[in-house]
Design an enzyme around this catalytic site. Structure first.
Site, PDB file in Angstrom:
ATOM      1  N   ARG A 237       0.853  -1.179   0.000  1.00 20.56           N
ATOM      2  CA  ARG A 237       0.000   0.000   0.000  1.00 20.56           C
ATOM      3  C   ARG A 237       0.894   1.236   0.000  1.00 20.56           C
ATOM      4  O   ARG A 237       1.882   1.313   0.733  1.00 20.56           O
ATOM      5  CB  ARG A 237      -0.932   0.016   1.221  1.00 20.56           C
ATOM      6  CG  ARG A 237      -2.146  -0.890   1.083  1.00 20.56           C
ATOM      7  CD  ARG A 237      -3.095  -0.378   0.015  1.00 20.56           C
ATOM      8  NE  ARG A 237      -4.317  -1.143  -0.108  1.00 20.56           N
ATOM      9  CZ  ARG A 237      -4.510  -2.149  -0.953  1.00 20.56           C
ATOM     10  NH1 ARG A 237      -3.515  -2.524  -1.740  1.00 20.56           N
ATOM     11  NH2 ARG A 237      -5.665  -2.767  -1.022  1.00 20.56           N
ATOM     12  N   GLU A 266      -3.217   8.018  -5.476  1.00 19.32           N
ATOM     13  CA  GLU A 266      -3.417   7.344  -6.753  1.00 19.32           C
ATOM     14  C   GLU A 266      -4.661   7.896  -7.438  1.00 19.32           C
ATOM     15  O   GLU A 266      -5.690   8.061  -6.784  1.00 19.32           O
ATOM     16  CB  GLU A 266      -3.551   5.831  -6.532  1.00 19.32           C
ATOM     17  CG  GLU A 266      -2.286   5.209  -5.955  1.00 19.32           C
ATOM     18  CD  GLU A 266      -2.390   3.702  -5.735  1.00 19.32           C
ATOM     19  OE1 GLU A 266      -3.435   3.109  -6.096  1.00 19.32           O
ATOM     20  OE2 GLU A 266      -1.431   3.114  -5.215  1.00 19.32           O
ATOM     21  N   HIS A 285      -0.571   0.494 -10.146  1.00 17.75           N
ATOM     22  CA  HIS A 285      -1.258  -0.441  -9.251  1.00 17.75           C
ATOM     23  C   HIS A 285      -1.790  -1.642 -10.031  1.00 17.75           C
ATOM     24  O   HIS A 285      -2.985  -1.950  -9.999  1.00 17.75           O
ATOM     25  CB  HIS A 285      -2.392   0.262  -8.501  1.00 17.75           C
ATOM     26  CG  HIS A 285      -2.710  -0.384  -7.187  1.00 17.75           C
ATOM     27  ND1 HIS A 285      -3.176   0.323  -6.112  1.00 17.75           N
ATOM     28  CD2 HIS A 285      -2.634  -1.676  -6.768  1.00 17.75           C
ATOM     29  CE1 HIS A 285      -3.389  -0.503  -5.085  1.00 17.75           C
ATOM     30  NE2 HIS A 285      -3.062  -1.721  -5.470  1.00 17.75           N
TER      31      HIS A 285
END
Length: 324
Positions: A237, A266, A285
């Site tokens: 994370r 993000e 991601h």
């Protein structure tokens, strides 16, 4: 009458049909306050909730008095207010096993692409810079037989350890909340404190969930303890890392390179200094982002919601004591 559930993420047709066989399904675009207001009656009656990438907090739960279970198409659940869900005896289901191998593949790709400068030199070829036999300014560093440090020896950490131990003959250090006997027996992994791992590892792979305890676990102090030749990898994370400290460590040469699948914010800002660094591999991601795995995650989430609303919480439940 079938229980009513809200779906806030598109599903493949066959999975939608599976869900509809058990429930009355209402599809919404997102869980924004505007969407909730516009569909107030639906939210008020819903017993189940399924989707991903939206915040589920106490304010939303106030609008859903009949909610009994929510199922996320993800392994991470830091966007859910677990305390609020638990206080209301609402089950939270997730998909921890489906994506293990795929995320480990992504980690391995980041290790290899940073060490061998794959993205950087590929761009140089495309730019027409390959005009003669390459020299040292194109060289990368070896991966095989280098020491890999894993911070967070869960399922994904174990899958990564298997790859590097058998495939690359890499000694493995790890740091976790407890000793992992299987990792030590199968992969000869050595447990150590975080400082030792940082000081001795050639690659530091961070695979931690985001919690109050792990927020900004990696900052200036941690990067300063790493080898100047070390490569930092994060596929857990983003907020576990103080991104400004990471940028500073790269700029000062405290670490050699970074491979990043996750970020504090993000999508990553186009103004981020990380994007101008040749020694940074930044991907959006993509940890579990394959067609096969994303389908498997969606299927697991559907089955999880069906099980939860039928009182079956033997697996994939974050707060199973709610069902007691």
């Amino acid at each position: 009458m079938k229980p009513s559930v809200i779906l806030y993420k598109a599903l493949p047709d066959d999975l939608l049909q599976r869900l509809q066989a058990h429930f009355t399904v209402h599809q919404v675009a997102n869980l924004s306050p505007q969407t909730v207001v516009q569909n107030a009656a639906i939210f008020a009656e819903a017993e189940g909730l399924l989707g991903s990438n939206e915040n589920v907090d106490a304010a939303l739960l106030e609008k859903m008095p009949k909610l009994r279970a929510t199922s996320t198409i993800s392994v991470g659940y830091d966007n859910f207010d677990v305390d609020a869900l638990t206080a209301r005896k609402i089950l939270l289901m997730h998909t921890p096993t489906v994506l293990t191998e795929t995320v480990a593949d992504t980690l391995m790709a980041l290790v290899l692409s940073t060490a061998r400068r794959v993205v950087e030199v590929a761009e140089r070829v495309k730019a027409g810079e390959w005009t003669a036999s390459i020299g040292p300014d194109w060289y990368g560093t070896d991966v095989h037989h280098k020491t890999l440090g894993i911070v967070g020896m869960g399922r994904i950490g174990m899958a990564l350890a298997q790859r590097v131990h058998f495939g690359f003959n890499m000694p493995i250090l790890y740091n976790a909340r407890r000793h992992h006997k299987e990792a030590e027996e199968r992969f000869n992994a050595r447990y150590c404190d975080l400082d030792t791992l940082l000081q001795e590892s050639d690659f530091v792979c961070l695979i931690l969930p985001l919690t109050d305890e792990t927020h900004h676990l990696f900052g200036a102090e941690q990067f300063a303890k790493m080898k100047s030749s070390a490569i930092f990898i994060n596929a857990g994370r983003g907020p576990v890392v103080d991104e400004n400290a990471l940028i500073a460590a790269l700029q000062k040469g405290e670490i050699h390179a970074a491979g990043l699948d996750v970020f504090e914010q993000e999508p990553l800002s186009v103004d981020s200094p990380l994007l101008s660094m040749a020694n940074v591999v930044a991907v959006p991601h993509i940890g579990s982002a394959t067609h096969e795995t994303r389908y498997g995650m969606a299927a697991c989430a559907v089955d999880n919601l069906i099980d939860a609303l039928q009182g079956k919480v033997e697996k994939n439940c974050v707060n199973p004591h709610v069902a007691d």
